[in-house]
Design a protein around this motif. Structure first.
Motif, mmCIF file in Angstrom:
data_model
loop_
_atom_site.group_PDB
_atom_site.id
_atom_site.type_symbol
_atom_site.label_atom_id
_atom_site.label_comp_id
_atom_site.label_asym_id
_atom_site.label_seq_id
_atom_site.Cartn_x
_atom_site.Cartn_y
_atom_site.Cartn_z
ATOM 1 N N PHE A 101 0.816 -1.206 0.000
ATOM 2 C CA PHE A 101 0.000 0.000 0.000
ATOM 3 C C PHE A 101 0.853 1.262 0.000
ATOM 4 C CE2 PHE A 101 -3.005 -3.109 1.851
ATOM 5 C CZ PHE A 101 -4.037 -2.956 0.943
ATOM 6 N N THR A 102 2.142 1.125 0.359
ATOM 7 C CA THR A 102 3.073 2.254 0.305
ATOM 8 C C THR A 102 3.945 2.190 -0.934
ATOM 9 O OG1 THR A 102 4.803 1.117 1.569
ATOM 10 C CG2 THR A 102 3.111 2.295 2.824
ATOM 11 N N GLY A 103 3.667 1.249 -1.835
ATOM 12 C CA GLY A 103 4.436 1.122 -3.072
ATOM 13 C C GLY A 103 5.738 0.378 -2.908
ATOM 14 N N ALA A 104 5.855 -0.465 -1.870
ATOM 15 C CA ALA A 104 7.108 -1.172 -1.602
ATOM 16 C C ALA A 104 6.867 -2.671 -1.544
ATOM 17 C CB ALA A 104 7.735 -0.688 -0.295
ATOM 18 N N ILE A 105 7.935 -3.424 -1.772
ATOM 19 C CA ILE A 105 7.966 -4.853 -1.490
ATOM 20 C C ILE A 105 8.939 -5.036 -0.330
ATOM 21 C CG2 ILE A 105 8.493 -7.155 -2.384
ATOM 22 C CD1 ILE A 105 8.044 -6.062 -5.196
ATOM 23 N N ARG A 106 8.442 -5.504 0.814
ATOM 24 C CA ARG A 106 9.274 -5.657 2.009
ATOM 25 C C ARG A 106 9.188 -7.109 2.456
ATOM 26 N NH1 ARG A 106 6.823 -2.045 5.418
ATOM 27 N NH2 ARG A 106 7.837 -0.344 4.268
ATOM 28 N N THR A 107 10.321 -7.799 2.472
ATOM 29 C CA THR A 107 10.274 -9.236 2.745
ATOM 30 C C THR A 107 11.570 -9.730 3.362
ATOM 31 O OG1 THR A 107 9.909 -11.400 1.707
ATOM 32 C CG2 THR A 107 11.116 -9.779 0.420
ATOM 33 N N ASP A 108 11.457 -10.810 4.121
ATOM 34 C CA ASP A 108 12.620 -11.558 4.601
ATOM 35 C C ASP A 108 12.839 -12.730 3.653
ATOM 36 O OD1 ASP A 108 13.131 -10.001 6.926
ATOM 37 O OD2 ASP A 108 11.429 -10.983 7.902
ATOM 38 N N LEU A 109 14.063 -12.883 3.189
ATOM 39 C CA LEU A 109 14.398 -13.946 2.246
ATOM 40 C C LEU A 109 15.315 -14.963 2.910
ATOM 41 C CD1 LEU A 109 15.182 -11.931 -1.028
ATOM 42 C CD2 LEU A 109 13.045 -13.052 -0.392
ATOM 43 N N ARG A 110 15.181 -16.206 2.507
ATOM 44 C CA ARG A 110 16.096 -17.262 2.959
ATOM 45 C C ARG A 110 16.382 -18.187 1.778
ATOM 46 N NH1 ARG A 110 11.011 -18.029 4.624
ATOM 47 N NH2 ARG A 110 10.016 -20.040 4.186
ATOM 48 N N PHE A 111 17.638 -18.513 1.628
ATOM 49 C CA PHE A 111 18.078 -19.392 0.550
ATOM 50 C C PHE A 111 18.735 -20.624 1.159
ATOM 51 C CE2 PHE A 111 18.024 -15.171 -1.271
ATOM 52 C CZ PHE A 111 17.496 -15.360 -2.534
ATOM 53 N N ASP A 112 18.307 -21.797 0.707
ATOM 54 C CA ASP A 112 18.946 -23.058 1.073
ATOM 55 C C ASP A 112 19.526 -23.643 -0.210
ATOM 56 O OD1 ASP A 112 18.298 -23.333 3.957
ATOM 57 O OD2 ASP A 112 16.244 -23.252 3.204
ATOM 58 N N MET A 113 20.853 -23.671 -0.268
ATOM 59 C CA MET A 113 21.541 -24.040 -1.492
ATOM 60 C C MET A 113 22.270 -25.368 -1.322
ATOM 61 S SD MET A 113 22.952 -20.186 -2.312
ATOM 62 C CE MET A 113 23.056 -19.737 -0.576
ATOM 63 N N PRO A 114 22.719 -25.953 -2.418
ATOM 64 C CA PRO A 114 23.463 -27.217 -2.314
ATOM 65 C C PRO A 114 24.702 -27.078 -1.432
ATOM 66 C CG PRO A 114 22.829 -26.780 -4.593
ATOM 67 C CD PRO A 114 22.499 -25.543 -3.814
ATOM 68 N N LYS A 115 25.187 -28.200 -0.945
ATOM 69 C CA LYS A 115 26.391 -28.274 -0.108
ATOM 70 C C LYS A 115 26.220 -27.514 1.212
ATOM 71 C CE LYS A 115 29.411 -28.696 -4.138
ATOM 72 N NZ LYS A 115 30.600 -28.149 -4.871
ATOM 73 N N ASN A 116 24.988 -27.530 1.732
ATOM 74 C CA ASN A 116 24.685 -26.911 3.025
ATOM 75 C C ASN A 116 24.981 -25.417 3.059
ATOM 76 O OD1 ASN A 116 23.822 -29.342 4.283
ATOM 77 N ND2 ASN A 116 25.966 -29.933 4.585
ATOM 78 N N GLN A 117 24.855 -24.761 1.926
ATOM 79 C CA GLN A 117 25.028 -23.321 1.874
ATOM 80 C C GLN A 117 23.705 -22.646 2.220
ATOM 81 O OE1 GLN A 117 28.012 -22.115 -1.508
ATOM 82 N NE2 GLN A 117 26.682 -23.718 -2.313
ATOM 83 N N ARG A 118 23.806 -21.475 2.852
ATOM 84 C CA ARG A 118 22.604 -20.795 3.325
ATOM 85 C C ARG A 118 22.818 -19.285 3.278
ATOM 86 N NH1 ARG A 118 18.084 -21.949 6.322
ATOM 87 N NH2 ARG A 118 17.262 -20.264 7.617
ATOM 88 N N MET A 119 21.734 -18.557 3.008
ATOM 89 C CA MET A 119 21.799 -17.101 3.033
ATOM 90 C C MET A 119 20.453 -16.556 3.504
ATOM 91 S SD MET A 119 22.998 -14.400 0.079
ATOM 92 C CE MET A 119 21.744 -14.902 -1.112
ATOM 93 N N ASP A 120 20.487 -15.535 4.364
ATOM 94 C CA ASP A 120 19.295 -14.861 4.862
ATOM 95 C C ASP A 120 19.495 -13.352 4.700
ATOM 96 O OD1 ASP A 120 17.724 -17.135 6.425
ATOM 97 O OD2 ASP A 120 19.843 -17.340 6.928
#
Length: 281
Positions: A101-120
């Protein structure tokens, strides 16, 4: 004047005419009907499928490509995710529906990648701006392989990345603060009998000016004295690593790495255009 009582009783403007009754009914029920419409619209909005939301927002999240999508627009998952041509594995998100409603996309992201790699990370996307805060990533050293391709070296070890804040206006970086730790940093080459073990390295990033990010490389006191500089802009990158063995007996093992320096050390320079620039021009 003559009086016509019958005419008065049948006048459509009377208090008890059908039109007056309809107006009274409208005044009574219209607010409730509008409230029901708003509630139903909000319910549909909150229950929007993730596939529908991704299709609507694809241009705004480019170059991310999502596939095999599940869940809702606000709490969903993409089981196949690419950044350009780079596979990121599984991506999940938890978004704020009120932000739109304010014209934004606001989100928490999490990535689970091969070889037990992770990003938040927390991401806020507006019309012309993208801001990333609280990014934490644990990756394998091979995540750096694109930087070492021209040198025909394979990086191994583990990489921990922290970005307090990164802001991009119209795709141009205007603020970056962060650091990376490359633990047990090692380079393997096709012409080497033994790998080049560099120890633990640290890289601190900061802004020089809009569009230009700089970095300083240092070691933690391992077998090699390592320091260097990083420069990245919209066209490409340049990384200069100065490597010198702390124990002179190890110096002979570096003779095939980079260029010889007057102090007995080696200079390894890695520079190229970004791979997406090479692809799209």
């Amino acid at each position: 004047a003559p009086h016509h009582p019958a005419h008065s009783r049948s006048c459509p403007c009377g208090a008890h005419s059908p039109i007056a009754a309809m107006l009274a009914l409208t005044r009574r029920w219209l607010p409730l009907a509008l409230a029901c419409c708003v509630a139903l619209t909000a319910l549909a909005y909150l229950r929007m499928p993730a596939r529908t939301a991704v299709a609507m927002l694809q241009q705004r999240i480019d170059p991310l490509t999502l596939d095999d999508i599940h869940g809702s627009a606000w709490n969903g998952e993409s089981r196949i995710t690419f950044f350009g041509t780079h596979a990121l594995g599984r991506m999940g998100w938890n978004a704020d529906p009120l932000a739109l409603f304010t014209g934004a996309i606001r989100t928490d992201l999490r990535f689970d990648m091969p070889k037990n790699q992770r990003m938040d990370a927390h991401v806020e996307r507006r019309l012309h701006a993208l801001e990333v805060t609280g990014l934490r990533a644990d990756l394998v050293g091979g995540a750096l392989r694109r930087f070492f391709l021209r040198a025909r070296l394979l990086p191994i070890g583990s990489l921990h990345l922290e970005v307090e804040r990164a802001r991009f206006d119209d795709g141009i970086p205007v603020a970056v603060t962060g650091r990376a730790s490359w633990r047990q940093a090692t380079l393997v080459g096709p012409r080497t009998r033994l790998p080049y073990y560099l120890g633990d390295l640290r890289i601190d990033f900061f802004m020089d000016r809009p569009g230009v990010v700089l970095g300083r490389i240092s070691d933690s006191g391992g077998p090699m004295q390592v320091d260097g500089d990083v420069k990245a802009d919209l066209i490409g990158y340049r990384i200069a690593l100065r490597i010198k063995a702390r124990d002179p007996r190890l110096a002979q093992g570096l003779t095939r790495l980079g260029q010889s320096q007057p102090d007995g050390g080696r200079l390894l320079v890695l520079q190229d255009a970004w791979w997406w620039k090479r692809k799209h021009g």
